[in-house]
Design an enzyme around this catalytic site. Structure first.
Site, PDB file in Angstrom:
ATOM      1  CB  SER A  84      -0.943  -0.393   1.421  1.00 30.17           C
ATOM      2  OG  SER A  84      -1.673   1.065   0.882  1.00 30.17           O
ATOM      3  CG  ASP A 305      -5.845   0.879   0.040  1.00 31.97           C
ATOM      4  OD1 ASP A 305      -5.641   1.836   0.151  1.00 31.97           O
ATOM      5  OD2 ASP A 305      -6.113  -0.426   0.821  1.00 31.97           O
ATOM      6  N   GLY A 527      -0.292   0.166  18.364  1.00 33.45           N
ATOM      7  CA  GLY A 527      -0.564  -1.192  17.534  1.00 33.45           C
ATOM      8  C   GLY A 527       0.950  -1.811  17.428  1.00 33.45           C
TER       9      GLY A 527
END
Length: 571
Positions: A84, A305, A527
């Site tokens: 990405s 995207d 995270g």
């Protein structure tokens, strides 16, 4: 490829080796590289991502997992080779589920177990998955594969194909595609309504978008469309440039598109693309205040995207219109059409935001009577929350998002077609059904989202500056604080408030209360590292900066900060 369901009786061997004895010969050829060391690969919202050089074994094993998922669901599944918006040396793999959406969260643990297993444990992990999920290994497994433009993508795609073939999978390789295109192909092939239909191919994808765009702009004089200024698209030197060129050709004079930052003229995602524009708050390379004032522009990310819009005003100041502003534009369209059709009380409409959404966007939606729900950071959480609505809109600020309309809504709209006599209602109905056709229902799609934005600007006869003016973002600031153990920081499910440590919770609440009207701040554990992310908003940039720094100091004091207390911002 057949999508016919198998018999419910599953032939589960004691071990996959009974069916595929050559596994023992093939697996050592794809052992985990020494460079991985003790590193644990984590399957996140975007699948696995890391330096491409250490992902060979991961791709081989994900090919096998994709086949098992297909055998379990008796449907086609997908494997996308992309990292990405990451830098060019990285790569990654996303598995696509049978509905065209992201891999079911219950299977993410299998992906991690398989990717991180030592070579001698891979068969054991495969056996566990087969037994737990009661998979008939004799069932056909069908896999679609596609890839982005990275140098490493072709090789890694081949490794995934080899892994899929090893477990008896049928593989169809679509080559260079955007991530949303692969999701679209799988959704079309697996959905009974579309299976083998006109939209279940690359050419069909373009035809679907162009036809919907034509319907949405049908009320506009053709000469006016032809005279409209172009949309300048920063393609992040990625696959979006290749696919957009095909789409632009089909659009013709309906929408003039100028493509910048193609794969041939720069390094993937370097100082350009949606991630760069949104995170750095800086215009992409290839655009300048002197050459591009007043031009309407947008940026895709490396696999197309995500999309954000931007422009230089007449004074040369650069403006960003992020996912929040896109969501508000879309919400306004659907709210208006439902109201015209007298369906606003029957069909629920909602926008899903994360804690990072700008407070001004939230205020705008509430002022326009649009329901707003909060979700945990991460597109998979937004997607799940959006399913609570008949028409669910979700966008992260980074430009990843879509609009999902439930099947019963689409059926309801189609049934109305033969009953309407009012021309205004007919127009509204035609518009909302065309929007359903245009917007990717499975996943965020930069190409379809950009076309929908353009269609709505044409309908409103708005410039990009007029769209930008629907609300003004509250000034904000993000930073982070390194701490010894990020697990000590707990938050509410939607991450808008801290719940532990108690002293940190109290400190943040006190700081926000004293920071003035419209002030807001939250903290959330990272995270990926032992750090805490801090976000703050206020009436002024100075106020947002001061609040963010004060909250960062509170995190350092009450959550075990490492080193000196923050005295300046960390990007």
């Amino acid at each position: 490829m057949s999508t016919t369901a198998a018999s419910p009786a599953a032939a589960i061997p004691a071990s996959i080796l009974e069916k595929v004895p050559r596994l023992m010969d093939e697996l050592p050829k794809h052992s985990k590289p020494a460079a991985l060391g003790d590193k644990v690969l984590s399957y996140g919202t975007a699948g696995f991502r890391d330096n491409a050089d250490i992902l060979g074994s991961t791709f081989h094993r994900m090919g096998m997992l994709a086949v098992l998922r297909s055998k379990k669901e008796h449907k086609i599944t997908g494997l996308m080779v992309t990292a990405s918006h990451n830098a060019a040396p990285d790569n990654g793999v996303k598995l696509v589920d049978a509905d065209g959406g992201m891999l079911a969260q219950s299977w993410e643990k299998y992906a991690m177990q398989l990717a991180n297993a030592n070579t001698e444990k891979v068969v054991e992990v495969l056996d566990t998955i087969i037994r737990t999920e009661k998979i008939d290994v004799d069932q056909t497994g069908n896999i679609f594969i596609a890839r982005d433009t990275r140098v490493s993508s072709e090789h890694l795609s081949e490794l995934a194909r080899e892994g899929a073939l090893l477990l008896g999978g049928n593989v169809l390789d679509f080559g260079l595609q955007t991530t949303p295109q692969l999701h679209h192909f799988i959704r079309m092939w697996n959905h009974e309504q579309y299976n083998k239909g006109d939209w279940a191919s690359e050419a069909g994808y373009y035809n679907m978008l162009v036809d919907a765009f034509k319907q949405l702009t049908s009320g506009v004089d053709q000469k006016k469309l032809e005279m409209r200024t172009p949309l300048y698209v920063d393609c992040a030197h990625g696959v979006g440039a290749i696919q957009l060129a095909k789409l632009a050709k089909d659009l013709g004079d309906m929408l003039h598109i100028e493509i910048r930052n193609t794969p041939e003229d720069g390094e993937l995602n370097f100082e350009c693309g949606a991630e760069h524009a949104q995170k750095a708050r800086k215009h992409p390379a290839g655009f300048s205040r002197d050459a591009d004032r007043g031009k309407r522009a947008c940026s895709l990310d490396g696999d197309a995207d995500r999309v954000v819009f931007h422009y230089f005003d007449v004074q040369g100041e650069w403006h960003l219109l992020d996912g929040d502003k896109i969501a508000c534009l879309f919400a306004g369209f659907f709210a208006e059409k439902l109201k015209t059709l007298e369906l606003a009380s029957e069909i629920s409409l909602g926008v899903v935001q994360t804690a990072y959404a700008n407070g001004a966007a939230y205020n705008y939606l509430k002022a326009n009577n649009v329901q707003v729900a909060m979700a945990k950071t991460g597109v998979k959480y937004c997607h799940h929350k959006a399913l609570d609505y008949d028409i669910g809109i979700y966008f992260e600020a980074n430009g990843h998002g879509t609009v999902m309309m439930k099947d019963h809504v689409v059926d309801r709209l189609h049934k109305m077609e033969s009953t309407l006599t009012d021309e205004k209602k007919k127009y509204a109905l035609a518009n909302i059904t065309a929007a359903h056709q245009l917007i990717n229902q499975a996943v965020g799609d930069a190409l379809s989202d950009a076309l929908f934005v353009e269609a709505l600007l044409i309908q409103h006869d708005w410039s990009i500056a007029q769209w930008d003016a629907i609300y003004q973002d509250l000034p904000s600031r993000q930073t982070k604080v390194k701490i010894a153990d990020r697990t000590v920081v707990k938050t509410t499910e939607d991450e808008t408030a801290a719940t532990a440590p108690e002293a940190l919770k109290a400190a943040v609440e006190s700081l926000v209360a004293s920071a003035g009207p419209n002030a807001r701040a939250f903290v959330r554990p990272s995270g990926t590292e032992d750090a805490v992310r801090v976000y703050a908003e206020a009436e002024t940039q100075e106020g947002a900066d001061a609040l963010a720094l004060a909250v960062a100091k509170a995190v350092h004091e009450h959550a075990g900060g490492i080193g000196d207390a923050p005295s300046a911002f960390v990007a």
